[in-house]
Design a protein around this motif. Sequence first.
Motif, PDB file in Angstrom:
ATOM      1  N   UNK A  48       0.793  -1.224   0.000  1.00 56.05           N
ATOM      2  CA  UNK A  48       0.000   0.000   0.000  1.00 56.05           C
ATOM      3  C   UNK A  48       0.824   1.272   0.000  1.00 56.05           C
ATOM      4  N   UNK A  49       2.139   1.139  -0.103  1.00 61.86           N
ATOM      5  CA  UNK A  49       3.023   2.311  -0.079  1.00 61.86           C
ATOM      6  C   UNK A  49       3.845   2.375  -1.360  1.00 61.86           C
ATOM      7  N   UNK A  50       4.218   3.590  -1.760  1.00 66.20           N
ATOM      8  CA  UNK A  50       5.119   3.700  -2.915  1.00 66.20           C
ATOM      9  C   UNK A  50       6.539   3.316  -2.494  1.00 66.20           C
ATOM     10  N   UNK A  51       7.225   2.607  -3.374  1.00 67.03           N
ATOM     11  CA  UNK A  51       8.607   2.218  -3.116  1.00 67.03           C
ATOM     12  C   UNK A  51       9.440   2.628  -4.324  1.00 67.03           C
ATOM     13  N   UNK A  52      10.394   3.508  -4.080  1.00 70.02           N
ATOM     14  CA  UNK A  52      11.284   3.981  -5.125  1.00 70.02           C
ATOM     15  C   UNK A  52      12.668   3.392  -4.896  1.00 70.02           C
ATOM     16  N   UNK A  53      13.349   3.052  -5.978  1.00 72.75           N
ATOM     17  CA  UNK A  53      14.696   2.501  -5.892  1.00 72.75           C
ATOM     18  C   UNK A  53      15.608   3.256  -6.846  1.00 72.75           C
ATOM     19  N   UNK A  54      16.639   3.872  -6.296  1.00 74.79           N
ATOM     20  CA  UNK A  54      17.620   4.595  -7.106  1.00 74.79           C
ATOM     21  C   UNK A  54      18.591   3.580  -7.690  1.00 74.79           C
ATOM     22  N   UNK A  55      18.743   3.592  -9.010  1.00 77.73           N
ATOM     23  CA  UNK A  55      19.658   2.654  -9.661  1.00 77.73           C
ATOM     24  C   UNK A  55      20.958   3.322 -10.094  1.00 77.73           C
ATOM     25  N   UNK A  56      20.923   4.648 -10.284  1.00 74.80           N
ATOM     26  CA  UNK A  56      22.137   5.328 -10.738  1.00 74.80           C
ATOM     27  C   UNK A  56      22.093   6.795 -10.336  1.00 74.80           C
ATOM     28  N   UNK A  57      23.242   7.300  -9.947  1.00 70.77           N
ATOM     29  CA  UNK A  57      23.420   8.729  -9.691  1.00 70.77           C
ATOM     30  C   UNK A  57      24.661   9.144 -10.461  1.00 70.77           C
ATOM     31  N   UNK A  58      24.537  10.204 -11.240  1.00 75.29           N
ATOM     32  CA  UNK A  58      25.693  10.730 -11.962  1.00 75.29           C
ATOM     33  C   UNK A  58      25.807  12.210 -11.655  1.00 75.29           C
ATOM     34  N   UNK A  59      26.992  12.626 -11.280  1.00 75.15           N
ATOM     35  CA  UNK A  59      27.277  14.021 -10.972  1.00 75.15           C
ATOM     36  C   UNK A  59      28.381  14.485 -11.907  1.00 75.15           C
ATOM     37  N   UNK A  60      28.027  15.367 -12.846  1.00 77.51           N
ATOM     38  CA  UNK A  60      28.999  15.756 -13.860  1.00 77.51           C
ATOM     39  C   UNK A  60      29.366  14.523 -14.669  1.00 77.51           C
ATOM     40  N   UNK A  80      -2.015   1.177  -4.847  1.00 78.17           N
ATOM     41  CA  UNK A  80      -2.178  -0.153  -5.412  1.00 78.17           C
ATOM     42  C   UNK A  80      -1.197  -0.400  -6.560  1.00 78.17           C
ATOM     43  N   UNK A  81      -0.906   0.652  -7.327  1.00 82.46           N
ATOM     44  CA  UNK A  81      -0.049   0.469  -8.502  1.00 82.46           C
ATOM     45  C   UNK A  81       0.593   1.791  -8.910  1.00 82.46           C
ATOM     46  N   UNK A  82       1.826   1.703  -9.371  1.00 77.19           N
ATOM     47  CA  UNK A  82       2.527   2.846  -9.964  1.00 77.19           C
ATOM     48  C   UNK A  82       3.071   2.387 -11.306  1.00 77.19           C
ATOM     49  N   UNK A  83       2.790   3.153 -12.348  1.00 78.54           N
ATOM     50  CA  UNK A  83       3.294   2.842 -13.691  1.00 78.54           C
ATOM     51  C   UNK A  83       4.097   4.023 -14.206  1.00 78.54           C
ATOM     52  N   UNK A  84       5.266   3.732 -14.745  1.00 78.67           N
ATOM     53  CA  UNK A  84       6.094   4.740 -15.388  1.00 78.67           C
ATOM     54  C   UNK A  84       6.151   4.384 -16.872  1.00 78.67           C
TER      55      UNK A  84
END
Length: 182
Positions: A124-136, A166-170
């Motif tokens: 019932x909660x949104x779950x975000x996962x960072x796969x990459x961070x680029x700085x410069x 219930x659902x998140x779609x990108x």
Amino acid sequence: MVRQFTIMVALFALLALTACNAGPVAPCQVAVSKQAADQFVQRAAQAFTGGKSATLTASNDEVSSLLSLYLDDFKKRNPEDFIPISNAIVCFDSGKADLFGQIEWGKGNPVAALITLSAAASGGKPVFTVSQIQLGPVPVPADLNAQLTRTINRTIAAYLDRITIAEIKLSPGQFSITGQLR
């Protein structure tokens, strides 16, 4: 000989300057406006009423506009806090979202930054996962992905604390979230 040396030094300096400023580019074009942010907020308020399940869809422009207005407002209300982010945009694609912006690296030295993440609903909660961070031009070490993932999840959960997700779609150019007000 002196002339060749001078040309070589100038070329190395140019390459070094270019390398320092190289980095990610915005993965999409957006039109940031107060109107787009307001439209999104109004649709969200209308969608999640009455305890019924609803789906809210938003475009790159709407989410980027809301993020921009939020950052500007936060900076105005908290002038003593240094928030080094500017020109932030969000670009949705199949199964991922890219957050792009400028990070102030010292006085007057903006550096392009890109964060790539995925989103899902769990319990019932949104779950975000960072796969990459680029700085410069440099990818940030992967162990920082988990730290940023936790920060993003805490921040977004605070805004969606009254909605069961219930659902998140990108998908290309937009995201949709299905849930209901508790």
